[in-house]
Design an enzyme around this catalytic site. Structure first.
Site, PDB file in Angstrom:
ATOM      1  N   SER A 144      38.274  47.119  44.567  1.00 53.84           N
ATOM      2  CA  SER A 144      37.315  46.089  44.998  1.00 53.84           C
ATOM      3  C   SER A 144      37.428  45.904  46.500  1.00 53.84           C
ATOM      4  O   SER A 144      38.434  46.309  47.113  1.00 53.84           O
ATOM      5  CB  SER A 144      37.657  44.768  44.299  1.00 53.84           C
ATOM      6  OG  SER A 144      36.948  43.689  44.868  1.00 53.84           O
ATOM      7  N   TYR A 157      42.076  37.630  40.581  1.00 54.21           N
ATOM      8  CA  TYR A 157      41.300  38.860  40.785  1.00 54.21           C
ATOM      9  C   TYR A 157      41.772  39.576  42.048  1.00 54.21           C
ATOM     10  O   TYR A 157      42.002  40.794  42.055  1.00 54.21           O
ATOM     11  CB  TYR A 157      39.818  38.500  40.885  1.00 54.21           C
ATOM     12  CG  TYR A 157      38.879  39.679  40.936  1.00 54.21           C
ATOM     13  CD1 TYR A 157      38.509  40.356  39.780  1.00 54.21           C
ATOM     14  CD2 TYR A 157      38.343  40.111  42.151  1.00 54.21           C
ATOM     15  CE1 TYR A 157      37.625  41.430  39.828  1.00 54.21           C
ATOM     16  CE2 TYR A 157      37.466  41.183  42.201  1.00 54.21           C
ATOM     17  CZ  TYR A 157      37.106  41.838  41.042  1.00 54.21           C
ATOM     18  OH  TYR A 157      36.235  42.897  41.099  1.00 54.21           O
TER      19      TYR A 157
HETATM   20  N1  LIG Z   1      29.997  44.237  40.411  1.00 56.16           N
HETATM   21  C1  LIG Z   1      30.668  44.236  41.555  1.00 56.16           C
HETATM   22  O1  LIG Z   1      30.130  43.841  42.595  1.00 56.16           O
HETATM   23  C2  LIG Z   1      32.074  44.748  41.609  1.00 56.16           C
HETATM   24  C3  LIG Z   1      32.683  44.805  42.851  1.00 56.16           C
HETATM   25  C4  LIG Z   1      33.976  45.282  42.954  1.00 56.16           C
HETATM   26  C5  LIG Z   1      34.641  45.700  41.830  1.00 56.16           C
HETATM   27  N2  LIG Z   1      34.045  45.625  40.611  1.00 56.16           N
HETATM   28  C6  LIG Z   1      34.808  46.098  39.457  1.00 56.16           C
HETATM   29  O2  LIG Z   1      34.041  47.022  38.734  1.00 56.16           O
HETATM   30  C7  LIG Z   1      34.514  47.059  37.393  1.00 56.16           C
HETATM   31  C8  LIG Z   1      33.317  46.948  36.449  1.00 56.16           C
HETATM   32  O3  LIG Z   1      32.721  45.696  36.633  1.00 56.16           O
HETATM   33  P1  LIG Z   1      31.149  45.459  36.571  1.00 56.16           P
HETATM   34  O4  LIG Z   1      30.727  44.964  37.871  1.00 56.16           O
HETATM   35  O5  LIG Z   1      30.469  46.634  35.972  1.00 56.16           O
HETATM   36  O6  LIG Z   1      31.109  44.186  35.598  1.00 56.16           O
HETATM   37  P2  LIG Z   1      30.740  44.043  34.064  1.00 56.16           P
HETATM   38  O7  LIG Z   1      29.312  44.410  33.888  1.00 56.16           O
HETATM   39  O8  LIG Z   1      31.200  42.672  33.720  1.00 56.16           O
HETATM   40  O9  LIG Z   1      31.629  45.133  33.348  1.00 56.16           O
HETATM   41  C9  LIG Z   1      32.977  44.938  33.057  1.00 56.16           C
HETATM   42  C10 LIG Z   1      33.349  45.888  31.949  1.00 56.16           C
HETATM   43  O10 LIG Z   1      34.700  45.653  31.544  1.00 56.16           O
HETATM   44  C11 LIG Z   1      34.698  45.485  30.129  1.00 56.16           C
HETATM   45  N3  LIG Z   1      35.783  44.663  29.643  1.00 56.16           N
HETATM   46  C12 LIG Z   1      36.070  43.389  29.996  1.00 56.16           C
HETATM   47  N4  LIG Z   1      37.104  42.941  29.256  1.00 56.16           N
HETATM   48  C13 LIG Z   1      37.464  43.954  28.423  1.00 56.16           C
HETATM   49  C14 LIG Z   1      38.455  44.102  27.427  1.00 56.16           C
HETATM   50  N5  LIG Z   1      39.300  43.118  27.129  1.00 56.16           N
HETATM   51  N6  LIG Z   1      38.525  45.277  26.761  1.00 56.16           N
HETATM   52  C15 LIG Z   1      37.667  46.278  27.045  1.00 56.16           C
HETATM   53  N7  LIG Z   1      36.711  46.204  27.986  1.00 56.16           N
HETATM   54  C16 LIG Z   1      36.620  45.046  28.661  1.00 56.16           C
HETATM   55  C17 LIG Z   1      33.361  44.804  29.872  1.00 56.16           C
HETATM   56  O11 LIG Z   1      33.055  44.799  28.505  1.00 56.16           O
HETATM   57  P3  LIG Z   1      32.176  43.585  27.906  1.00 56.16           P
HETATM   58  O12 LIG Z   1      30.754  43.893  28.273  1.00 56.16           O
HETATM   59  O13 LIG Z   1      32.465  43.671  26.456  1.00 56.16           O
HETATM   60  O14 LIG Z   1      32.663  42.326  28.536  1.00 56.16           O
HETATM   61  C18 LIG Z   1      32.480  45.673  30.719  1.00 56.16           C
HETATM   62  O15 LIG Z   1      32.241  46.892  30.103  1.00 56.16           O
HETATM   63  C19 LIG Z   1      35.510  45.913  37.261  1.00 56.16           C
HETATM   64  O16 LIG Z   1      36.818  46.411  37.370  1.00 56.16           O
HETATM   65  C20 LIG Z   1      35.176  45.033  38.457  1.00 56.16           C
HETATM   66  O17 LIG Z   1      36.268  44.280  38.888  1.00 56.16           O
HETATM   67  C21 LIG Z   1      32.767  45.160  40.475  1.00 56.16           C
END
Ligand SMILES: NC(=O)c1ccc[n+]([C@@H]2O[C@H](COP(=O)([O-])OP(=O)(O)OC[C@H]3O[C@@H](n4cnc5c(N)ncnc54)[C@H](OP(=O)(O)O)[C@@H]3O)[C@@H](O)[C@H]2O)c1
Length: 252
Positions: A144, A157
Site C-alpha cells: 500500500s 492497516y
Molecule cells: N483499493 C485501494 O485503493 C488499495 C490501495 C492499497 C492497497 N490495497 C490493498 O489491495 C488489496 C485488495 O483490496 P481491494 O482494494 O481490492 O479491496 P476489496 O474489494 O475490499 O477486496 C479485498 C479482498 O480481500 C478479501 N478478504 C477479506 N477478508 C478475507 C478473509 N478473511 N478471507 C479471505 N478473503 C478475505 C475480500 O473478500 P470479501 O469480498 O469476501 O470481503 C476481497 O476479495 C488489499 O490488500 C488492500 O489492502 C487497496
C-alpha cells in the site's frame, strides 16, 4: 526461462481475495497473459470466473476464510498437492478506520492477522515447496502507499502494510538466489470496496484526486498489469521491490 517473455502460458497461480477488486483485476490479467488461476477467498467468485473465462483462461475457486490461518495454509497446501503452483499473489486484505486513541484490540488483530500474518505464512508454505522441489516461484504481495506513509485513522492497516514491505524484503533476501522472486505492489487510490468509504466523502475524494499527478483514481486492471509483469520471466532479476502503482502519488 525467456527473459523477453511476458507470457504466463501453461502456468498456474494462486490469488487470494480474487472475488472482487484488485484480486479480480489480477486474476483477469493473469488469464490475459495465458495463465490459469486458483482463487482463494471467503465469498462467491463466479463473477471473476466468468471474467477469466471471457479472457480465455481457466479459474478454480477455493472457498476459505483466510482469517483462520490454519484453514488458509491447508487450502494452499492442498492446491499444491494437486499440481505445482508457479506463483502466489497475497492480495486479500481489510482495513479498519478509527482514531489511534480509540482503536480496539479486535481492530488491530483482525487487520494484522489477515494482511500481515496470513501473507507471511502463505508465503512460507509456497516458498518452502519451491525450495524443496528446486522449482522457481513468484510471490507478489499487495502492499500500500501506507507501506511508505503513515496515513490517518488506520493504525492497524498502516502497521500491517509496513510489515508487508518488510517481509517482502526479508523473503527476497533469503530466497532470491534459490529461484524464488518475492516482490510487492503498492497500489495508490484504486476504485474498489476498500476505498468505498473514502469515495463517499466528497472532501476526501477531492483532496485525494487533486494530489494524484495522473488526474484519476486507479482501476483494478492497473494493478493486474503490474502483477502479471512481476509473475512473468521478464521480471526475473527483480527482487524485494515495493512497486508503487499510484498514478504518481509518491512522486509528489
Ligand atoms: N483499493 C485501494 O485503493 C488499495 C490501495 C492499497 C492497497 N490495497 C490493498 O489491495 C488489496 C485488495 O483490496 P481491494 O482494494 O481490492 O479491496 P476489496 O474489494 O475490499 O477486496 C479485498 C479482498 O480481500 C478479501 N478478504 C477479506 N477478508 C478475507 C478473509 N478473511 N478471507 C479471505 N478473503 C478475505 C475480500 O473478500 P470479501 O469480498 O469476501 O470481503 C476481497 O476479495 C488489499 O490488500 C488492500 O489492502 C487497496
Amino acid at each position: 526461462m525467456d527473459l523477453n517473455s511476458f507470457s504466463l502460458a501453461g502456468r498456474r497461480f494462486a490469488v487470494t481475495g480474487a472475488n472482487t477488486g484488485i484480486g479480480q483485476g489480477i486474476a483477469v490479467a493473469i488469464a490475459r497473459s495465458g495463465g490459469s488461476v486458483i482463487g482463494f477467498g471467503r465469498s462467491d467468485m463466479s463473477e471473476t470466473s466468468a471474467l477469466v473465462s471471457a479472457a480465455g483462461g481457466t479459474f478454480s475457486p477455493t472457498l476459505v476464510d483466510l482469517s483462520d490461518l490454519r484453514s488458509g495454509v491447508e487450502a494452499l497446501e492442498a492446491a499444491m498437492d494437486e499440481a505445482p503452483l508457479d506463483g502466489l499473489v497475497n492480495n486479500a486484505g481489510i482495513i479498519r478506520r478509527a482514531d489511534s486513541v480509540d482503536l480496539t484490540e479486535d481492530d488491530w488483530d483482525a487487520v494484522v492477522d489477515l494482511n500481515l500474518k496470513a501473507t507471511f505464512f502463505l508465503s512460507q508454505s509456497f516458498g518452502r515447496r519451491c525450495l524443496q522441489a528446486g522449482r522457481p516461484g513468484r510471490i507478489v504481495n499487495i502492499a500500500s502507499l501506507l507501506s511508505f506513509q503513515g496515513g490517518i485513522r488506520v493504525p492497524s492497516y498502516t502497521a500491517s502494510k509496513h510489515g508487508v514491505a518488510g517481509i517482502t524484503k526479508i523473503l527476497a533476501n533469503e530466497w532470491a538466489a534459490r529461484g524464488v522472486n518475492v516482490n510487492a505492489i503498492a497500489p495508490g487510490y484504486i476504485e474498489t470496496n476498500n476505498t468505498a468509504a473514502l469515495r463517499a466523502d466528497p472532501d476526501r475524494t477531492r483532496a485525494i484526486l487533486e494530489r494524484i499527478p495522473a488526474g484519476r483514481w486507479g482501476a483494478a486492471e492497473d494493478i493486474g498489469a503490474a502483477a502479471a509483469f512481476l509473475l512473468a520471466d521478464a521480471s526475473r532479476y527483480i527482487h524485494g521491490v515495493i512497486l508503487p502503482v499510484d498514478g504518481g502519488w509518491l512522486a509528489r
